[in-house]
Design a protein around this motif. Structure first.
Motif, mmCIF file in Angstrom:
data_model
loop_
_atom_site.group_PDB
_atom_site.id
_atom_site.type_symbol
_atom_site.label_atom_id
_atom_site.label_comp_id
_atom_site.label_asym_id
_atom_site.label_seq_id
_atom_site.Cartn_x
_atom_site.Cartn_y
_atom_site.Cartn_z
ATOM 1 N N ASP A 139 -1.353 2.874 17.185
ATOM 2 C CA ASP A 139 -0.302 3.832 16.875
ATOM 3 C C ASP A 139 1.101 3.260 17.059
ATOM 4 N N VAL A 140 1.208 2.079 17.658
ATOM 5 C CA VAL A 140 2.511 1.423 17.775
ATOM 6 C C VAL A 140 2.913 0.890 16.395
ATOM 7 N N PRO A 141 4.068 1.277 15.878
ATOM 8 C CA PRO A 141 4.475 0.774 14.565
ATOM 9 C C PRO A 141 4.582 -0.759 14.552
ATOM 10 N N MET A 142 4.292 -1.334 13.428
ATOM 11 C CA MET A 142 4.334 -2.784 13.284
ATOM 12 C C MET A 142 5.769 -3.309 13.229
ATOM 13 N N TYR A 143 5.897 -4.602 13.455
ATOM 14 C CA TYR A 143 7.136 -5.330 13.191
ATOM 15 C C TYR A 143 6.982 -6.271 11.994
ATOM 16 N N PHE A 144 5.892 -7.040 11.944
ATOM 17 C CA PHE A 144 5.800 -8.130 10.973
ATOM 18 C C PHE A 144 4.349 -8.551 10.777
ATOM 19 N N VAL A 145 4.147 -9.377 9.754
ATOM 20 C CA VAL A 145 2.918 -10.145 9.559
ATOM 21 C C VAL A 145 3.340 -11.593 9.361
ATOM 22 N N ARG B 242 5.953 -18.042 7.695
ATOM 23 C CA ARG B 242 7.098 -17.130 7.671
ATOM 24 C C ARG B 242 6.680 -15.734 8.097
ATOM 25 N N TYR B 243 7.671 -15.000 8.575
ATOM 26 C CA TYR B 243 7.458 -13.625 9.013
ATOM 27 C C TYR B 243 7.762 -12.664 7.867
ATOM 28 N N ILE B 244 6.809 -11.809 7.553
ATOM 29 C CA ILE B 244 6.977 -10.788 6.519
ATOM 30 C C ILE B 244 7.339 -9.476 7.197
ATOM 31 N N ASP B 245 8.414 -8.877 6.782
ATOM 32 C CA ASP B 245 8.909 -7.653 7.408
ATOM 33 C C ASP B 245 7.953 -6.494 7.137
ATOM 34 N N ALA B 246 7.377 -5.955 8.223
ATOM 35 C CA ALA B 246 6.523 -4.777 8.123
ATOM 36 C C ALA B 246 6.988 -3.714 9.119
ATOM 37 N N ALA B 247 8.258 -3.757 9.480
ATOM 38 C CA ALA B 247 8.779 -2.891 10.533
ATOM 39 C C ALA B 247 8.570 -1.426 10.200
ATOM 40 N N GLY B 248 7.973 -0.728 11.153
ATOM 41 C CA GLY B 248 7.735 0.702 11.005
ATOM 42 C C GLY B 248 6.460 1.063 10.287
ATOM 43 N N LEU B 249 5.744 0.065 9.746
ATOM 44 C CA LEU B 249 4.505 0.346 9.023
ATOM 45 C C LEU B 249 3.328 0.478 9.991
ATOM 46 N N SER B 250 2.175 0.910 9.475
ATOM 47 C CA SER B 250 1.029 1.267 10.310
ATOM 48 C C SER B 250 -0.037 0.180 10.281
#
Length: 457
Positions: free
Chosen positions: A262-268, A273-281
């Motif tokens: 349930d903690v929102p994601m930051y990245f993959v 490289r880091y892919i922005d996934a901030a706020g995703l599930s």
């Protein structure tokens, strides 16, 4: 924070709930294999003007890392930038504004821990003399604004810096202006993990008080003893806090995994490289429905990364992290693991510590945590009395636990002497922050810059 240099595309995919629990269960170790991993951060400043150096400038953070390689450290590179070091004493890494962190190796006893800290500090001091930089052991920059601080070239930090203002007012301060000491400890089973988690979480406010060391913001008293601890109260409520569910019947690996999902994601992290996934599930990720990476499902390394983006007062990965302390000087780097090893690595001490806190309600635990950043050892504890009074009893328990371990150095001393700095704080009733405030109002004559002369390593 975690440093990645490979995408781990060949990691196994997560295919079941058991895969989510595997890192926790995989951390179980028999008591003889329990280890101590200590992490400590410090601020880096230019000696000539107390400025925080940038990554790129001559004598700056990149040069600092490269100079450390003379001691056998190997560079870790991300997108062409050296952003960490690896070696036999663990890893040296960078926090977002260039705070320098040692994540120490897993060690058998506290004598080794303190020797490791001493080696590291001797190395950075020697390099600092050459480069004209110094190192400050505090919980928060005492005088710097956010705008005065550099940002390190790490991909995950760019994502976090963009996301933080959307979920709280103080997250940027957490990233840019704070330092901590942490200790990572093992467990033997799910039930052992649960008891240690509960004791660690309930008593984390005591560690916060004993190590409170961040009373200044931008050159003035900020009204707190541990402003660093206060910052966490408004960083991101979805990934911080006291986790009341830890004290519920049946708490274990699965319940923590549910929390982490349930903690929102930051990245993959993919292909360097880091892919922005901030706020995703992460739950959507498991279904192949992550909008930042359509059609892909997570690998085990993605789950390990995600676990590192939750920031509660105690955190579970394949070990338990105690996260409540401000940064501080060399002696307190050794004292924090002494406190928690004494309480958690001897069953008699663990049971005694649990007896002190097991009757506290959710509301009482939260009230104590909320009071400590301002009141320190004067905070009232459930059932009556102050945190100072409880702290004396808890230090006695920790000393008993260290005595029972019987880990001796060459001189025949056990580990209990590492508690002495905390004993002095408890006896005086004054936190490190209160001692700094006395100096500020006394012979410093309101000049916070004096802290660089007196609190540097």
């Amino acid at each position: 924070m975690t440093t990645r240099s490979a995408s781990d595309r060949f990691d196994p995919p997560i295919e079941s709930r058991d895969d989510l629990l595997a890192p926790f269960a995989g951390g179980e170790k028999p008591e003889q294999d329990w280890r101590i991993g200590t992490e400590h951060e410090k601020f880096v400043y230019r000696r000539d003007d107390y400025r925080a150096p940038s990554y790129e400038e001559p004598g700056g953070i990149r040069d600092l890392l490269m100079a450390m390689t003379q001691y056998g450290w190997e560079p870790v590179v991300e997108n062409g930038n050296v952003i960490a070091l690896s070696g036999p004493d663990g890893n040296v890494s960078l926090e977002p504004a260039g705070q320098l962190e040692l994540s120490g190796a897993p060690l058998e006893h506290l004598h080794q821990t303190c020797a490791e800290a001493g080696r590291h500090l001797n190395q950075v001091k020697a390099v600092g003399e050459t480069l004209g930089v110094g190192f400050l052991g505090l919980g928060m920059w005492p005088d710097k604004t956010r705008a005065e601080l550099p940002v390190m070239p790490k991909g995950r930090y760019a994502i976090m810096l963009n996301h933080m203002p959307k979920v709280g007012t103080l997250g940027l301060d957490m990233m840019l202006r704070t330092c901590t000491i942490q200790v990572n400890l093992d467990y033997s089973s799910e039930s052992d993990m649960a008891q240690k988690f509960r004791v660690g979480l309930a008593l984390q406010p005591l560690a916060t008080a004993l190590f409170a060391n961040s009373p200044f913001t931008e050159g003035k008293p900020n009204g707190f003893l541990s402003y660093r601890s206060h910052i966490w109260s408004d960083t991101d409520g979805a990934r911080t806090g006291m986790l009341p569910f830890v004290f519920e019947d049946g708490f274990g690996y699965e319940r923590y995994a549910e929390y982490a999902l349930d903690v929102p994601m930051y990245f993959v992290f993919r292909d360097g490289r880091y892919i922005d996934a901030a706020g995703l599930s992460f739950r959507d990720f498991m279904k192949g429905e992550l909008s930042a990476l359509p059609g892909e499902k997570p690998l085990l390394s993605d789950w390990i990364d995600h676990l590192s983006t939750a920031f509660p007062e105690v955190r579970l990965k394949s070990f338990l992290e105690m996260r409540g302390a401000d940064g501080g000087p060399w002696s307190r780097i050794c004292a924090l693991p002494a406190l928690w090893v004494g309480l958690l690595y001897d069953q008699g001490a663990l049971d005694a510590a649990w007896d002190e806190v097991k009757h506290w309600t959710i509301e009482e635990r939260q009230a104590l945590r909320d009071a400590v950043p301002k009141l320190g050892l004067n905070a009232a504890v459930p059932g009556g009395g102050t945190l100072q009074q409880l702290g004396k009893r808890i230090l006695d328990v920790a000393e008993g636990g260290l005595n029972a371990r019987g880990r001796l150095n060459a001189a025949g001393d056990n580990e209990s002497g590492f508690l002495d700095p905390l004993r002095e704080i408890i006896v005086s009733g004054r936190t490190p922050a209160e001692m700094l405030l006395e100096r500020y109002r006394g012979d410093w004559n309101g000049d916070v810059a004096r802290i660089y002369e007196e609190q540097s390593f």
